[in-house]
Design an enzyme around this catalytic site. Structure first.
Site, PDB file in Angstrom:
ATOM      1  N   PHE A  70      57.019 103.835  86.582  1.00 32.69           N
ATOM      2  CA  PHE A  70      56.360 104.123  87.858  1.00 32.69           C
ATOM      3  C   PHE A  70      54.977 103.499  87.954  1.00 32.69           C
ATOM      4  O   PHE A  70      54.492 103.200  89.046  1.00 32.69           O
ATOM      5  CB  PHE A  70      56.267 105.653  88.058  1.00 32.69           C
ATOM      6  N   LYS A  71      54.352 103.250  86.836  1.00 32.07           N
ATOM      7  CA  LYS A  71      52.984 102.752  86.847  1.00 32.07           C
ATOM      8  C   LYS A  71      52.888 101.306  87.316  1.00 32.07           C
ATOM      9  O   LYS A  71      51.795 100.797  87.554  1.00 32.07           O
ATOM     10  CB  LYS A  71      52.357 102.946  85.474  1.00 32.07           C
ATOM     11  N   ASP A  72      54.042 100.643  87.463  1.00 37.84           N
ATOM     12  CA  ASP A  72      54.025  99.293  88.023  1.00 37.84           C
ATOM     13  C   ASP A  72      53.388  99.277  89.413  1.00 37.84           C
ATOM     14  O   ASP A  72      52.716  98.311  89.779  1.00 37.84           O
ATOM     15  CB  ASP A  72      55.455  98.725  88.125  1.00 37.84           C
TER      16      ASP A  72
ATOM     17  N   ALA B   8      49.442  99.790  89.001  1.00 33.74           N
ATOM     18  CA  ALA B   8      48.854  98.704  88.212  1.00 33.74           C
ATOM     19  C   ALA B   8      48.869  97.384  88.976  1.00 33.74           C
ATOM     20  O   ALA B   8      47.886  96.635  88.964  1.00 33.74           O
ATOM     21  CB  ALA B   8      49.597  98.556  86.892  1.00 33.74           C
TER      22      ALA B   8
ATOM     23  N   THR C 198      51.590 103.204  80.757  1.00 32.63           N
ATOM     24  CA  THR C 198      50.410 102.645  81.431  1.00 32.63           C
ATOM     25  C   THR C 198      50.052 101.279  80.850  1.00 32.63           C
ATOM     26  O   THR C 198      49.771 100.329  81.584  1.00 32.63           O
ATOM     27  CB  THR C 198      49.201 103.592  81.295  1.00 32.63           C
TER      28      THR C 198
END
Length: 433
Positions: free
Chosen positions: A106-108, A111, A140
Site C-alpha cells: 500500500f505504501k506505493d 511514496a 515502507t
C-alpha cells in the site's frame, strides 16, 4: 495552505517547507490548518469517476493552493498507474487490494506521490541535494526506495532492523543501488525511527546536509493515502453496499488509518473504523483505558505492524482535540497473537479461497468478529502474501506463487551497510557523506 505542529511550539510552515523538513522544529508532526469538506456533488457522482479523477479531487483539497492544477494532475496520474480494486471475500466482507503497485504494498501510493511532489519543489528551488531518511519495518523501505529511485537531486537512506524484515522485503531496497543506500541497524524498528528523528534535531548534521523524511510523519507521504479510501467507497457504492460501510485498517505507525480519518472529516461517508493490531497493542490499550503507554515493539509474523510507539498517534490525538471519548467513538480496536493471525490466514484460504497476507489477516478477522447487522466491511489488504512467502507457505502448507515484479528484485545483489543503533555512529556516517 499553512501547516502547524502537533506540539504547538513551531512556526507555521508552507506545504513546501513541511514536505522538505518532514518534521517540525519542535519535534511535532505537521497538520494542515484546514481540512476541506468536499462538495456533496463529488459523493453523488463518485461511483462514476476513475481512481485518478477521485484522487485529484482529494489532492486538490490539500495541495491545490500550492501546486498548479496541471502539475498536480500529472503527479496524481503518474503516481496511480495501477489499480486498487475492491474484491469480494464473503457476502459482507470485501478486501481493498493495495498490492498492485510496483513493490506490491500500500505504501506505493504515498511514496510515489511524495517522490514526485518533492521532485517538483526541488526543481522550483534549484536547491542542493535533498537527503531522505526513512525507517522501515518492512514495506515502507521498498516503496520509498523504488518511488525515489533515479529521481534527480534526491538521495535516500533506508534504515531497517537487522533480521526483522522478510527476505523479499529486504531484496526490494538493498539491491537497487544508484541513489538508494540501505543501512542495516542492529536493533528494532523503534531504534531506526529514533535515529531518523534524532537526525532531524541535530543542528550540526542539518547544517551539513539537507534532510527530510519519507515515513508517514511526512504530510506528503500520509495524506495521499486518503485517495484509496474514497476509491473504496466509490467501488462499494457501485455495488450498492456503501450505506453502512465499516473500514478496518491493519495498523502499525498509524499513518494509514489517520489518512482514512482525514477522509471522513472531508465528508467521506464511512460509518466507523477498526484499527487491527498484532501483539503490539499500544493503541488498543489506549482505547480501553485512555492511557497511552508506548513500549518497545515485539517481533511478530505481521512485521510491518511491529511498532511500539506509533508516530501518527499524535495526529489522531490532535484531530480529536485530545478527547479519548471522541477517538473511541470513531475507532474500535482489536489485537491478535501470531497464532490467531496464522489461523485466520489458513481458515480464509480454505473457506473462502482468498489468500491473505499476515497484516490483512488481522483486518479480515476483525471484520469477521466485529461487523454488525446491516453493515458491510472493507479491510485493507496492505501487501501481497508472496512478500511473506516462507511465513504464508508454512501456514497453508503449499507453495505461494511469486509475482514477476517480486521475482525480479530477488535476482539482485544485496548491498547494505551494517550499523549500530547508536546515534553517534549514524551521525558520523552521514557527516562523511
Amino acid at each position: 495552505m499553512k501547516y502547524y505542529s502537533t506540539n504547538g511550539k513551531a512556526d507555521r510552515a508552507t506545504l513546501q517547507e513541511a514536505v522538505v523538513k518532514g518534521l517540525a522544529g519542535d519535534k511535532g508532526l505537521f497538520m494542515p490548518e484546514v481540512i476541506k469538506h468536499l462538495p456533496d456533488a463529488v459523493f453523488e457522482e463518485i461511483q462514476d469517476l476513475s481512481f485518478q479523477e477521485i484522487a485529484y479531487r482529494v489532492a486538490d483539497a490539500f495541495f491545490g493552493e500550492d501546486v498548479p492544477a496541471d502539475t498536480l494532475k500529472q503527479i496524481v496520474c503518474d503516481t496511480l498507474n495501477f489499480d486498487c480494486p475492491v474484491v469480494k471475500v464473503t457476502d459482507r466482507i470485501y478486501s481493498l487490494e493495495l498490492f498492485h503497485g510496483p513493490t506490491l504494498a500500500f505504501k506505493d501510493v504515498g511514496a510515489r506521490f511524495m517522490a514526485r511532489l518533492l521532485g517538483y519543489f526541488i526543481r522550483q528551488e534549484g536547491d542542493r541535494q535533498v537527503n531522505v531518511l526513512v525507517a522501515t519495518s518492512g514495506d515502507t523501505g521498498s516503496a520509498v526506495a523504488n518511488g525515489f529511485l533515479g529521481v534527480e537531486g534526491i538521495h535516500v537512506y533506508v534504515l531497517y532492523p537487522k533480521g526483522k524484515v522478510s527476505a523479499i522485503q529486504e531484496c526490494q531496497f538493498t539491491t537497487l543501488g544508484q541513489n538508494i543506500t540501505a543501512l542495516e541497524i542492529d536493533g528494532v524498528f523503534d531504534d531506526c525511527q529514533a535515529l531518523v528523528k534524532n537526525a532531524f534535531m541535530d543542528e550540526e548534521l542539518n547544517r551539513h546536509m539537507k534532510l527530510t523524511s519519507a515515513n508517514s510523519i511526512n504530510v506528503a507521504r500520509f495524506l495521499p493515502q486518503a485517495f484509496y479510501y474514497f476509491y473504496a467507497y466509490a467501488q462499494m457504492k457501485k455495488l450498492g453496499k456503501a450505506d453502512q460501510l465499516v473500514v478496518c485498517v491493519p495498523s502499525g505507525n498509524f499513518g494509514n488509518i489517520t489518512a482514512g480519518l482525514f477522509g471522513k472529516v472531508m465528508g467521506l461517508p464511512i460509518k466507523r473504523f477498526i484499527a487491527a493490531n498484532n501483539a503490539n497493542d499500544i493503541f488498543y490499550n489506549y482505547l480501553q483505558t485512555g492511557n497511552y503507554n508506548p513500549r518497545p515493539s515485539v517481533q511478530t509474523i505481521a512485521n510491518a505492524m511491529d511498532v511500539g510507539d506509533p508516530s501518527n498517534f499524535a495526529r489522531i490525538y490532535d484531530l480529536y482535540k485530545g478527547s479519548h471519548e471522541a477517538i473511541a467513538a470513531e475507532i474500535s480496536g482489536t489485537t491478535y497473537t501470531d497464532r490467531q493471525i496464522a489461523e485466520t490466514v489458513k481458515d480464509c484460504d480454505e473457506k473462502n479461497g482468498y489468500l491473505l497476507d499476515p497484516h490483512g489477516a488481522c483486518g479480515f478477522r476483525a471484520m469477521e468478529e466485529g461487523l454488525r447487522e446491516g453493515e458491510y466491511g472493507v479491510f485493507l489488504e496492505t501487501a501481497h502474501p508472496a512478500k511473506f512467502q516462507s511465513t504464508v507457505e508454512h501456514i497453508i502448507g503449499r507453495p505461494v506463487s511469486i509475482p514477476e515484479k517480486l521475482a525480479a528484485f530477488m535476482k539482485g545483489e544485496k548491498k547494505s551497510i551494517p550499523m549500530s543503533k547508536d546515534f553517534a555512529d549514524f551521525k558520523a556516517f552521514l557527516m562523511k557523506e
